[in-house]
Design an enzyme around this catalytic site. Structure first.
Site, PDB file in Angstrom:
ATOM      1  N   HIS A  20      -7.831   1.988  -5.017  1.00 24.14           N
ATOM      2  CA  HIS A  20      -8.907   1.790  -4.038  1.00 24.14           C
ATOM      3  C   HIS A  20      -9.488   3.150  -3.700  1.00 24.14           C
ATOM      4  CE1 HIS A  20      -9.913   0.430   0.373  1.00 24.14           C
ATOM      5  NE2 HIS A  20     -10.999   0.694  -0.324  1.00 24.14           N
ATOM      6  N   MET A  73      -8.304   8.863  -1.094  1.00 21.94           N
ATOM      7  CA  MET A  73      -9.251   9.300  -0.064  1.00 21.94           C
ATOM      8  C   MET A  73      -9.598  10.762  -0.281  1.00 21.94           C
ATOM      9  SD  MET A  73      -7.489   7.563   3.289  1.00 21.94           S
ATOM     10  CE  MET A  73      -6.700   5.951   3.192  1.00 21.94           C
ATOM     11  N   ASP A  85      -4.352   4.025  -2.293  1.00 27.03           N
ATOM     12  CA  ASP A  85      -5.521   4.421  -1.504  1.00 27.03           C
ATOM     13  C   ASP A  85      -5.878   5.875  -1.792  1.00 27.03           C
ATOM     14  OD1 ASP A  85      -6.181   2.064   0.079  1.00 27.03           O
ATOM     15  OD2 ASP A  85      -4.219   2.351   1.012  1.00 27.03           O
ATOM     16  N   ASP A 114      -7.438  -6.030   3.182  1.00 27.42           N
ATOM     17  CA  ASP A 114      -6.759  -4.744   3.306  1.00 27.42           C
ATOM     18  C   ASP A 114      -6.843  -4.264   4.750  1.00 27.42           C
ATOM     19  OD1 ASP A 114      -5.720  -2.213   3.083  1.00 27.42           O
ATOM     20  OD2 ASP A 114      -7.146  -1.496   1.582  1.00 27.42           O
ATOM     21  N   MET A 131     -11.673   5.451  -1.816  1.00 25.72           N
ATOM     22  CA  MET A 131     -12.465   5.708  -0.620  1.00 25.72           C
ATOM     23  C   MET A 131     -13.013   7.125  -0.741  1.00 25.72           C
ATOM     24  SD  MET A 131     -10.082   3.779   2.217  1.00 25.72           S
ATOM     25  CE  MET A 131      -8.598   3.682   1.227  1.00 25.72           C
ATOM     26  N   MET A 171     -12.249  -4.967   3.996  1.00 20.44           N
ATOM     27  CA  MET A 171     -11.486  -4.148   4.937  1.00 20.44           C
ATOM     28  C   MET A 171     -11.386  -4.878   6.278  1.00 20.44           C
ATOM     29  SD  MET A 171     -10.612  -1.431   3.242  1.00 20.44           S
ATOM     30  CE  MET A 171      -9.861  -0.605   4.644  1.00 20.44           C
ATOM     31  N   GLY A 194      -3.503   4.112   7.843  1.00 22.81           N
ATOM     32  CA  GLY A 194      -2.699   2.909   7.947  1.00 22.81           C
ATOM     33  C   GLY A 194      -2.297   2.638   9.384  1.00 22.81           C
ATOM     34  N   GLY A 195      -1.659   1.481   9.587  1.00 21.61           N
ATOM     35  CA  GLY A 195      -1.100   1.152  10.881  1.00 21.61           C
ATOM     36  C   GLY A 195      -2.078   0.651  11.917  1.00 21.61           C
ATOM     37  N   HIS A 205      -0.871  -0.945  -4.512  1.00 22.95           N
ATOM     38  CA  HIS A 205      -2.191  -0.565  -4.017  1.00 22.95           C
ATOM     39  C   HIS A 205      -2.192   0.922  -3.693  1.00 22.95           C
ATOM     40  CE1 HIS A 205      -6.103  -1.443  -2.158  1.00 22.95           C
ATOM     41  NE2 HIS A 205      -5.763  -0.585  -1.202  1.00 22.95           N
ATOM     42  N   SER A 237       0.834  -1.193   0.000  1.00 18.90           N
ATOM     43  CA  SER A 237       0.000   0.000   0.000  1.00 18.90           C
ATOM     44  C   SER A 237       0.870   1.245   0.000  1.00 18.90           C
ATOM     45  CB  SER A 237      -0.912   0.021   1.229  1.00 18.90           C
ATOM     46  OG  SER A 237      -1.576   1.263   1.315  1.00 18.90           O
TER      47      SER A 237
END
Length: 229
Positions: free
Chosen positions: A77, A47, A45, A187, A79, A152, A159-160, A43, A18
């Site tokens: 991805h 957002m 992300d 993910d 979001m 998800m 993250g994390g 990947h 990611s």
């Protein structure tokens, strides 16, 4: 687009670092580092600060990565609240796969998925932890509209986070409903231990962020995730 999606299934589990966990001061170099370390997909992300409480990047960054990594499989991805607005932008940027959230204001999931595929991209649909798989049943019943279901295993946005093992029955249910040529992607919180758990439940694509980017050796980290799965 460079990668033959279905032929990748014969390679076993897919590992997709990611880019949310990369050093944003050198995104292209980080992308290439992951590919050189054995990543199958990258990947990305996306957002919008509305659908999730974080703001990352858009199709301009995807285009830049495509310019520097012409053969990479770019797994985007989204979001975002209105994914249908961004189909053309991501197609032009070079996205290989466009994944939207079923919880978004998508204007019609089946129609959106068809529009994505008509533009030459693979289409994925994602479900948040609290969303039942029944919410995507209409999509799964349609022929040739969904290539990947992304489950998800953390709350989307950052993250994390810690892996939610209670999502595994959802994955098993999906695996029993879906063709093996289609991917189930996990993910959130993926490391060698949770990769094995996910694989046993039926997942065959794994998004890993901090476990790869913060490792002292990304090649070893990717190999460990792939090997444990």
């Amino acid at each position: 687009l460079a990668h033959d999606f279905l032929s990748m299934a014969s390679r076993g589990v897919v590992v997709a670092p990611s880019m949310l966990s990369c050093d944003f001061g050198c995104v292209a170099a980080e992308a290439q580092r992951m590919l050189d370390s054995g990543a199958d997909w990258l990947h990305l992300d996306v957002m919008d600060g509305h659908f999730v409480p974080n703001l990352t990047f858009g199709h301009g960054v995807v285009h830049a990565i495509r310019e520097h990594c012409p053969d990479a499989f770019l797994d985007c991805h989204l979001m975002v609240s209105h994914p249908q607005k961004w189909i053309d932008g991501f197609q032009k940027a070079g996205a290989n796969q466009f994944t939207f959230h079923i919880e978004s204001d998508h204007g019609g999931a089946v129609e959106l998925a068809r529009a994505v595929r008509e533009r030459g991209m693979k289409c994925g649909v994602s479900v948040k932890p609290q969303t039942p798989v029944d919410d995507i049943s209409d999509l799964l019943l349609e022929q040739d509209v969904i290539d990947t279901v992304l489950v998800m295993t953390v709350e989307p946005g950052f993250g994390g986070q810690t892996f939610m093992s209670d999502m595994m029955p959802k994955i098993t249910t999906l695996r029993n409903q879906m063709e093996w040529t289609k991917y189930i992607c996990v993910d959130g919180g993926v490391n060698p231990t949770t990769a094995a758990t996910s694989r046993q439940a039926g997942a065959d694509a794994l998004v890993a962020g901090t476990a790869v980017f913060r490792a002292s050796d990304a090649s070893e980290a990717i190999a460990a995730i792939r090997g444990s799965a």
